[in-house]
Write an enzyme that holds these catalytic residues in place. Structure first.
Site, PDB file in Angstrom:
ATOM      1  N   ASP A  76       4.535   0.609  12.039  1.00 18.57           N
ATOM      2  CA  ASP A  76       3.370  -0.053  11.449  1.00 18.57           C
ATOM      3  C   ASP A  76       3.244  -1.524  11.858  1.00 18.57           C
ATOM      4  OD1 ASP A  76       2.557   2.260  10.230  1.00 18.57           O
ATOM      5  OD2 ASP A  76       3.142   1.680   8.200  1.00 18.57           O
ATOM      6  N   LYS A  78       0.836  -1.214   0.000  1.00 22.68           N
ATOM      7  CA  LYS A  78       0.000   0.000   0.000  1.00 22.68           C
ATOM      8  C   LYS A  78       0.865   1.255   0.000  1.00 22.68           C
ATOM      9  CE  LYS A  78      -1.796   1.718   3.938  1.00 22.68           C
ATOM     10  NZ  LYS A  78      -1.553   3.162   4.128  1.00 22.68           N
ATOM     11  N   ARG A 100       0.483  14.465  13.441  1.00 24.98           N
ATOM     12  CA  ARG A 100       0.924  14.310  12.049  1.00 24.98           C
ATOM     13  C   ARG A 100       0.963  15.601  11.236  1.00 24.98           C
ATOM     14  NH1 ARG A 100      -1.049   8.556   9.787  1.00 24.98           N
ATOM     15  NH2 ARG A 100       0.985   8.596   8.831  1.00 24.98           N
ATOM     16  N   CYS A 105      -5.415   8.865   9.108  1.00 16.96           N
ATOM     17  CA  CYS A 105      -5.310   8.004  10.279  1.00 16.96           C
ATOM     18  C   CYS A 105      -5.211   8.839  11.566  1.00 16.96           C
ATOM     19  CB  CYS A 105      -4.029   7.194  10.156  1.00 16.96           C
ATOM     20  SG  CYS A 105      -4.265   5.445  10.097  1.00 16.96           S
TER      21      CYS A 105
HETATM   22  C1  UD1 Z   1       4.428   6.824   6.492  1.00 18.75           C
HETATM   23  C2  UD1 Z   1       3.525   5.651   6.273  1.00 18.75           C
HETATM   24  C3  UD1 Z   1       2.958   5.147   7.595  1.00 18.75           C
HETATM   25  C4  UD1 Z   1       4.096   4.885   8.570  1.00 18.75           C
HETATM   26  C5  UD1 Z   1       5.020   6.074   8.682  1.00 18.75           C
HETATM   27  C6  UD1 Z   1       6.258   5.808   9.530  1.00 18.75           C
HETATM   28  C7  UD1 Z   1       2.579   6.036   4.068  1.00 18.75           C
HETATM   29  C8  UD1 Z   1       1.384   6.360   3.252  1.00 18.75           C
HETATM   30  N1  UD1 Z   1       2.433   6.033   5.389  1.00 18.75           N
HETATM   31  O1  UD1 Z   1       3.625   7.865   7.049  1.00 18.75           O
HETATM   32  O2  UD1 Z   1       2.226   3.957   7.342  1.00 18.75           O
HETATM   33  O3  UD1 Z   1       3.531   4.611   9.841  1.00 18.75           O
HETATM   34  O4  UD1 Z   1       5.488   6.474   7.381  1.00 18.75           O
HETATM   35  O5  UD1 Z   1       6.955   4.722   9.026  1.00 18.75           O
HETATM   36  O6  UD1 Z   1       3.629   5.725   3.542  1.00 18.75           O
HETATM   37  N2  UD1 Z   1       6.442  14.496  10.908  1.00 18.75           N
HETATM   38  C9  UD1 Z   1       6.547  15.834  11.202  1.00 18.75           C
HETATM   39  N3  UD1 Z   1       6.393  16.732  10.176  1.00 18.75           N
HETATM   40  C10 UD1 Z   1       6.155  16.328   8.890  1.00 18.75           C
HETATM   41  C11 UD1 Z   1       6.056  14.956   8.608  1.00 18.75           C
HETATM   42  C12 UD1 Z   1       6.213  14.063   9.649  1.00 18.75           C
HETATM   43  O7  UD1 Z   1       6.773  16.223  12.348  1.00 18.75           O
HETATM   44  O8  UD1 Z   1       6.022  17.191   8.008  1.00 18.75           O
HETATM   45  C13 UD1 Z   1       6.603  13.507  12.006  1.00 18.75           C
HETATM   46  C14 UD1 Z   1       5.366  12.649  12.202  1.00 18.75           C
HETATM   47  O9  UD1 Z   1       4.418  13.304  13.039  1.00 18.75           O
HETATM   48  C15 UD1 Z   1       5.951  11.423  12.833  1.00 18.75           C
HETATM   49  C16 UD1 Z   1       7.309  11.293  12.137  1.00 18.75           C
HETATM   50  O10 UD1 Z   1       7.594  12.575  11.598  1.00 18.75           O
HETATM   51  O11 UD1 Z   1       6.154  11.634  14.205  1.00 18.75           O
HETATM   52  C17 UD1 Z   1       7.390  10.278  11.033  1.00 18.75           C
HETATM   53  O12 UD1 Z   1       6.314  10.484  10.143  1.00 18.75           O
HETATM   54  P1  UD1 Z   1       6.433  10.140   8.584  1.00 18.75           P
HETATM   55  O13 UD1 Z   1       7.610   9.260   8.363  1.00 18.75           O
HETATM   56  O14 UD1 Z   1       6.346  11.396   7.815  1.00 18.75           O
HETATM   57  O15 UD1 Z   1       5.106   9.318   8.344  1.00 18.75           O
HETATM   58  P2  UD1 Z   1       4.165   9.348   7.075  1.00 18.75           P
HETATM   59  O16 UD1 Z   1       4.942   9.602   5.838  1.00 18.75           O
HETATM   60  O17 UD1 Z   1       2.988  10.201   7.374  1.00 18.75           O
END
Ligand code: UD1
Length: 427
Positions: free
Chosen positions: A313, A22, A128, A123
């Site tokens: 995950d 996914k 986030r 989610c």
């Molecule tokens: C992706 C995955 C999700 C997985 C996550 C971590 C997809 C569609 N989803 O989510 O299933 O659980 O990686 O492996 O691929 N953060 C910030 N600012 C930002 C972006 C992120 O502070 O702009 C923080 C988030 O709140 C979190 C951490 O960084 O604490 C990691 O998040 P991130 O790796 O970005 O997760 P996603 O890409 O949303």
């Protein structure tokens, strides 16, 4: 709304096919916005999130067509044609349903010189934010404005210049967005402390197949030399390491033996290592891996971390599994702040779990009992399914739409390996 009914206690055994990932699909689909030529994705999982993303691409003016697959087959082949973008805006009503919609920001900006994307929902596993997506895009030359719940990004003169960005914390989505945007920048971009998840490798490989120049693939330093244009490509989505890990937990919690077909073991080392430490046997086979368990599982101490660490995950599924271990396990969630919503539901089934801050202590119990439980997010839902497979009596999991976002034909796959599971519709 649909419910899943499980009568627990069956040992699972047999071969279980693993679908396309996914999270890879959701970053490969927006790549098609970067070119006016067709991009064909093979092994695309049949999931609500993939359908939702297809719908978003359609709104932007891309056509999506599904070819050559029969309804009974797992996976699909989709061709996306974005000859011309008719809109550069991802509206709230789509983005709020699917957080990954933010991944169109970089590609639309690169292609059209301007992009407007609603702030995401998705989610409910924490705050986030998307600040890192925006900072990374700014670092390669984007101008960003926020207004009325929307982000508007533009590239001066219509094309991003490229630049340097070092991530303060690892972000999968923000790395994906900036890599896609940098692929057609005027100059070179260097991304440091980039996420190294296998899904990022899949993204980079697909972009390279489309003509991008990327060095350091699979490392924390990506160097992307922008090219004038990308062309079409055909690319197969990688197998879903999280789906595979989830079914590995299903084998473990039922004392069963499953061959997970199509898995790439190298992409899920941390999961395999943790299973082995818990006393589960994992062997590579010609077609994937075989996961077998008998006897009581051993407790674990695990902390989630960016790849190659133990995936956030997988945390909820391991928690369900460790409810049946012989002793106390300690799980620490370091990535998301609100990712223990499955705990009260597992407790209704007899689990003994105490959460303090980011740490959960899971004391193994001899028996779990079926109950009515509610899914709260995608992976939490899977932990309830796993608990239900091992519990005595019937478990009813409601709010199944969470599962449909990320597990292709879950009940069909589990039935085929001996689970007593079915979907009930309330109409
Ligand atoms: C992706 C995955 C999700 C997985 C996550 C971590 C997809 C569609 N989803 O989510 O299933 O659980 O990686 O492996 O691929 N953060 C910030 N600012 C930002 C972006 C992120 O502070 O702009 C923080 C988030 O709140 C979190 C951490 O960084 O604490 C990691 O998040 P991130 O790796 O970005 O997760 P996603 O890409 O949303």
């Amino acid at each position: 709304m649909d419910r899943i009914l499980i009568r627990g206690g069956n040992r699972l055994s047999g071969r279980l096919p693993i679908s396309g990932a996914k999270n890879a699909a959701l970053t490969l689909m927006p790549c098609a916005l970067l070119t006016d030529e067709p991009v064909t994705l093979r092994n695309l999982p049949r999931l609500a999130d993939v359908d939702g993303f297809g719908h978003l691409l359609n709104q932007l003016g891309a056509s999506t067509s599904i070819e050559g697959t029969r309804p009974e087959d797992f996976g699909r082949v989709m061709t996306i044609r974005a000859g011309k973008l008719t809109s550069t805006e991802a509206p709230y009503d789509i983005v709020r349903k699917m957080r990954a919609s933010i991944l169109v920001l970089g590609p639309i900006l690169a292609r059209a010189g301007v992009a407007t994307v609603s702030l995401p929902g998705g989610c409910a596993i924490g705050n986030r934010p998307i600040d890192l997506h925006l900072k990374a895009l700014e670092a390669i030359g984007a101008e960003i404005e926020m207004a009325a719940g929307y982000v508007r990004a533009s590239a001066p003169g219509g094309r991003l210049p490229g630049g340097r960005f070092s991530f303060p914390i690892v972000s999968v989505g923000a790395t994906e967005n900036v890599v896609m945007a940098a692929a057609t920048a005027r100059g070179t971009s260097v991304i440091e402390n980039a996420a190294r998840e296998p899904e990022i490798v899949d993204l980079c490989n697909c972009l390279v197949a489309m003509g991008a120049h990327i060095d350091g693939i699979g490392t924390e330093r990506l160097e992307i030399e922008g090219v004038d244009r990308l062309h079409g490509a055909t690319y197969a989505v990688m197998p879903d390491r999280i789906e595979a890990g989830s079914y590995a937990c299903a084998a473990a919690i039922t004392g069963g033996s499953l061959e997970l077909v199509g898995v790439k073991a190298a992409d899920m080392r941390a999961t395999i290592d943790a299973l082995v430490e818990a006393g589960v046997s994992v062997a590579e086979t010609k077609d994937g891996i075989r996961v077998s368990a008998d006897g009581r599982l051993r407790p674990l101490t695990l902390s989630t971390a960016p790849y190659p660490g133990f995936a956030t995950d997988m945390q909820a599924q391991f928690m369900a599994m460790l409810c049946r271990a012989d002793g106390a396990s300690v799980l620490t969630e370091t990535i998301f702040e609100n990712r223990y919503m499955h705990v009260p539901e597992l407790a209704r089934m007899g689990a003994d779990i105490q959460v303090r801050g980011r740490t959960a202590v899971v004391r193994g119990v001899d028996h779990m009992a079926g109950a009515q439980v509610m899914a709260t997010d995608l992976r939490a839902s899977m932990s309830l399914i796993l608990a239900g497979l091992a519990a005595e009596g019937e478990t009813q999991v409601s709010r199944v739409y969470h599962l449909d976002r990320g597990y292709e034909r879950l009940e069909e796959k589990l039935q085929a390996v001996g689970a007593d599971i079915e979907r009930a519709s309330d109409g």
